[in-house]
Design a protein around this motif. Structure first.
Motif, PDB file in Angstrom:
ATOM      1  N   GLU A  62       0.868  -1.169   0.078  1.00 41.67           N
ATOM      2  CA  GLU A  62       0.172   0.022   0.001  1.00 41.67           C
ATOM      3  C   GLU A  62       0.866   1.313  -0.021  1.00 41.67           C
ATOM      4  O   GLU A  62       2.180   1.302   0.594  1.00 41.67           O
ATOM      5  CB  GLU A  62      -0.922  -0.187   1.208  1.00 41.67           C
ATOM      6  CG  GLU A  62      -1.845   1.403   1.408  1.00 41.67           C
ATOM      7  CD  GLU A  62      -3.013   1.105   2.407  1.00 41.67           C
ATOM      8  OE1 GLU A  62      -3.861   1.555   2.353  1.00 41.67           O
ATOM      9  OE2 GLU A  62      -2.349   0.364   3.489  1.00 41.67           O
ATOM     10  N   ARG A  63       0.380   2.341  -0.630  1.00 40.29           N
ATOM     11  CA  ARG A  63       1.085   3.636  -0.697  1.00 40.29           C
ATOM     12  C   ARG A  63       0.012   4.558  -0.266  1.00 40.29           C
ATOM     13  O   ARG A  63      -1.300   4.566  -0.892  1.00 40.29           O
ATOM     14  CB  ARG A  63       1.688   3.866  -1.944  1.00 40.29           C
ATOM     15  CG  ARG A  63       3.062   3.072  -2.200  1.00 40.29           C
ATOM     16  CD  ARG A  63       3.333   3.375  -3.506  1.00 40.29           C
ATOM     17  NE  ARG A  63       3.478   4.826  -4.193  1.00 40.29           N
ATOM     18  CZ  ARG A  63       3.222   5.082  -5.366  1.00 40.29           C
ATOM     19  NH1 ARG A  63       3.062   4.355  -6.338  1.00 40.29           N
ATOM     20  NH2 ARG A  63       3.226   6.530  -5.619  1.00 40.29           N
ATOM     21  N   ASP A  64       0.189   5.670   0.743  1.00 42.05           N
ATOM     22  CA  ASP A  64      -0.508   6.870   0.901  1.00 42.05           C
ATOM     23  C   ASP A  64      -1.794   6.418   1.111  1.00 42.05           C
ATOM     24  O   ASP A  64      -2.819   7.181   1.087  1.00 42.05           O
ATOM     25  CB  ASP A  64      -0.453   7.528  -0.476  1.00 42.05           C
ATOM     26  CG  ASP A  64       0.806   8.106  -0.956  1.00 42.05           C
ATOM     27  OD1 ASP A  64       1.600   8.372  -0.031  1.00 42.05           O
ATOM     28  OD2 ASP A  64       0.949   8.286  -2.020  1.00 42.05           O
ATOM     29  N   GLY A  65      -2.290   5.253   1.552  1.00 43.93           N
ATOM     30  CA  GLY A  65      -3.421   4.821   2.322  1.00 43.93           C
ATOM     31  C   GLY A  65      -4.494   4.549   1.357  1.00 43.93           C
ATOM     32  O   GLY A  65      -5.554   4.448   1.338  1.00 43.93           O
ATOM     33  N   ALA A  66      -4.004   4.088   0.088  1.00 41.30           N
ATOM     34  CA  ALA A  66      -4.887   4.017  -1.119  1.00 41.30           C
ATOM     35  C   ALA A  66      -5.727   2.618  -0.848  1.00 41.30           C
ATOM     36  O   ALA A  66      -7.060   2.808  -1.416  1.00 41.30           O
ATOM     37  CB  ALA A  66      -4.218   4.018  -2.381  1.00 41.30           C
ATOM     38  N   ALA A  67      -5.090   1.550  -0.476  1.00 46.47           N
ATOM     39  CA  ALA A  67      -5.913   0.321  -0.291  1.00 46.47           C
ATOM     40  C   ALA A  67      -7.029   0.490   0.722  1.00 46.47           C
ATOM     41  O   ALA A  67      -8.043  -0.016   0.760  1.00 46.47           O
ATOM     42  CB  ALA A  67      -5.020  -0.957  -0.029  1.00 46.47           C
ATOM     43  N   ALA A  68      -6.454   1.075   1.990  1.00 47.00           N
ATOM     44  CA  ALA A  68      -7.424   1.356   3.107  1.00 47.00           C
ATOM     45  C   ALA A  68      -8.672   2.276   2.582  1.00 47.00           C
ATOM     46  O   ALA A  68      -9.879   2.217   3.041  1.00 47.00           O
ATOM     47  CB  ALA A  68      -6.600   2.260   4.160  1.00 47.00           C
ATOM     48  N   ASP A  69      -8.380   3.104   1.852  1.00 43.58           N
ATOM     49  CA  ASP A  69      -9.358   4.167   1.235  1.00 43.58           C
ATOM     50  C   ASP A  69     -10.253   3.158   0.419  1.00 43.58           C
ATOM     51  O   ASP A  69     -11.518   3.265   0.593  1.00 43.58           O
ATOM     52  CB  ASP A  69      -9.066   5.423   0.355  1.00 43.58           C
ATOM     53  CG  ASP A  69     -10.231   6.173  -0.160  1.00 43.58           C
ATOM     54  OD1 ASP A  69     -10.954   6.850   0.560  1.00 43.58           O
ATOM     55  OD2 ASP A  69     -10.206   6.113  -1.500  1.00 43.58           O
ATOM     56  N   ALA A  70      -9.822   2.532  -0.634  1.00 42.19           N
ATOM     57  CA  ALA A  70     -10.710   1.445  -1.324  1.00 42.19           C
ATOM     58  C   ALA A  70     -11.434   0.602  -0.541  1.00 42.19           C
ATOM     59  O   ALA A  70     -12.683   0.327  -0.810  1.00 42.19           O
ATOM     60  CB  ALA A  70      -9.934   0.644  -2.324  1.00 42.19           C
ATOM     61  N   ARG A  71     -10.920   0.163   0.621  1.00 40.03           N
ATOM     62  CA  ARG A  71     -11.677  -0.745   1.484  1.00 40.03           C
ATOM     63  C   ARG A  71     -12.638  -0.216   2.596  1.00 40.03           C
ATOM     64  O   ARG A  71     -13.884  -0.830   2.228  1.00 40.03           O
ATOM     65  CB  ARG A  71     -10.517  -1.361   2.746  1.00 40.03           C
ATOM     66  CG  ARG A  71     -11.068  -2.487   3.406  1.00 40.03           C
ATOM     67  CD  ARG A  71     -10.344  -2.739   4.761  1.00 40.03           C
ATOM     68  NE  ARG A  71      -8.806  -3.266   4.251  1.00 40.03           N
ATOM     69  CZ  ARG A  71      -8.879  -4.760   3.988  1.00 40.03           C
ATOM     70  NH1 ARG A  71     -10.004  -5.434   4.262  1.00 40.03           N
ATOM     71  NH2 ARG A  71      -7.763  -5.271   4.027  1.00 40.03           N
ATOM     72  N   ALA A  72     -12.578   0.970   2.764  1.00 38.17           N
ATOM     73  CA  ALA A  72     -13.578   1.547   3.296  1.00 38.17           C
ATOM     74  C   ALA A  72     -14.833   2.102   2.466  1.00 38.17           C
ATOM     75  O   ALA A  72     -15.800   1.897   2.795  1.00 38.17           O
ATOM     76  CB  ALA A  72     -12.984   3.130   3.854  1.00 38.17           C
ATOM     77  N   ARG A  73     -14.490   2.374   1.208  1.00 38.33           N
ATOM     78  CA  ARG A  73     -15.631   2.611   0.142  1.00 38.33           C
ATOM     79  C   ARG A  73     -16.311   1.428  -0.062  1.00 38.33           C
ATOM     80  O   ARG A  73     -17.481   1.039  -0.171  1.00 38.33           O
ATOM     81  CB  ARG A  73     -15.073   3.206  -1.204  1.00 38.33           C
ATOM     82  CG  ARG A  73     -14.378   4.440  -0.916  1.00 38.33           C
ATOM     83  CD  ARG A  73     -13.911   5.006  -2.079  1.00 38.33           C
ATOM     84  NE  ARG A  73     -14.532   4.709  -3.359  1.00 38.33           N
ATOM     85  CZ  ARG A  73     -14.113   4.472  -4.722  1.00 38.33           C
ATOM     86  NH1 ARG A  73     -12.666   4.470  -4.930  1.00 38.33           N
ATOM     87  NH2 ARG A  73     -14.788   4.203  -5.343  1.00 38.33           N
ATOM     88  N   ALA A  74     -15.382   0.180  -0.088  1.00 35.03           N
ATOM     89  CA  ALA A  74     -16.069  -1.109  -0.461  1.00 35.03           C
ATOM     90  C   ALA A  74     -17.058  -1.574   0.585  1.00 35.03           C
ATOM     91  O   ALA A  74     -18.301  -2.061   0.259  1.00 35.03           O
ATOM     92  CB  ALA A  74     -14.894  -2.138  -0.737  1.00 35.03           C
ATOM     93  N   VAL A  75     -16.440  -1.377   1.985  1.00 35.07           N
ATOM     94  CA  VAL A  75     -17.350  -1.721   3.022  1.00 35.07           C
ATOM     95  C   VAL A  75     -18.548  -1.205   3.293  1.00 35.07           C
ATOM     96  O   VAL A  75     -19.523  -1.759   3.279  1.00 35.07           O
ATOM     97  CB  VAL A  75     -16.571  -1.755   4.130  1.00 35.07           C
ATOM     98  CG1 VAL A  75     -17.409  -1.838   5.499  1.00 35.07           C
ATOM     99  CG2 VAL A  75     -15.261  -2.565   4.543  1.00 35.07           C
ATOM    100  N   ALA A  76     -18.409   0.308   3.086  1.00 37.04           N
ATOM    101  CA  ALA A  76     -19.610   1.037   2.673  1.00 37.04           C
ATOM    102  C   ALA A  76     -20.726   0.585   1.797  1.00 37.04           C
ATOM    103  O   ALA A  76     -21.975   0.536   2.028  1.00 37.04           O
ATOM    104  CB  ALA A  76     -19.427   2.283   2.651  1.00 37.04           C
TER     105      ALA A  76
END
Length: 248
Positions: free
Chosen positions: A101-115
């Motif tokens: 991961e770079r710059d929280g990109a995967a975490a951001d995508a995960r949060a959108r996916a969970v929502a």
């Protein structure tokens, strides 16, 4: 060199996607259910200017499915998976294991996916529900009439998928293909979904269609009941197939 599939996935990510914004391992391997023949499902988020697509390859003897996308491509994939009511890419990010991961990109995508998964898929429009009711009504009639074993099993597939669509839509629940369809049915409605699947199994194993037909009829009632006369559609260039399962 380790044969552990997660270690293999990490090596592949380092070798092939050293500059990726995010690499997520999904599927049975991420869930800890991998076997020696399990493949590696990798969602790979790359910089804008890269490509969006899918590729199958073999790495260190193990089959790999790559789902590569830019941020804009991921938006399109999320939208397409929501429209299909399957949420495939959303589940990859929501349930997967982040390998890079770079710059929280995967975490951001995960949060959108969970929502998105929590919100559920869009409801079927009323005209589509009507068509599903018509198709299921016709297929249940055919199931009752079918004397040939092969024809009965072919009709049963139509009943299973159409009833599943209606039940999952009733709960605003995500659907799935192949092995994921029964899993989604049991998640959404263990009682009705379980009865439909048990009836289908009995039909396939023993040739007994009654429990299956009863379970499908209960789901049909949830959606508004049988629909025969009175059903009509106007041609507008593209229309879902409305043909009966066979002409009587």
């Amino acid at each position: 060199m380790s044969d552990d599939p997660i270690d293999q996935a990490r090596r592949l990510a380092r070798q092939r996607f050293p500059h990726a914004l995010g690499v997520v391992l999904a599927g049975s391997t991420a869930a800890g259910r991998a076997t020696t023949t399990s493949d590696l499902d990798l969602a790979v988020l790359v910089e804008d200017g890269g490509g969006t697509g899918r590729e199958t390859l073999r790495f260190e003897g193990r089959l790999v499915e790559l789902f590569v996308h830019t941020r804009a491509g991921l938006d399109e994939l999320f939208a397409a998976d929501a429209a299909s009511r399957r949420g495939v890419m959303q589940r990859m990010y929501a349930d997967g294991l982040v390998l890079a991961e770079r710059d929280g990109a995967a975490a951001d995508a995960r949060a959108r996916a969970v929502a998105a998964l929590r919100a559920g898929p869009p409801a079927l429009d009323p005209a589509t529900v009507e068509t599903r009711r018509y198709v299921l009504t016709d297929a249940l009639d055919d199931l009752a009439d079918a004397a040939d074993v092969v024809e009965r099993l072919a009709v049963a597939v139509v009943v299973l998928h159409t009833a599943a669509d209606l039940l999952l839509d009733h709960h605003r629940a995500w659907t799935g293909g192949g092995k994921w369809l029964p899993r989604r049915l049991l998640e959404a409605d263990p009682g009705r979904g379980g009865a439909l699947l048990d009836g289908y199994r009995r039909l396939c194993e023993e040739g007994e269609p009654y429990d299956f037909a009863d379970a499908a009829a209960e789901i049909l009632a949830l959606a508004g009941g049988p629909l025969r006369e009175g059903y009509a559609r106007t041609w507008r260039g593209v229309v879902e197939s409305q043909a009966p399962t066979h002409a009587r």
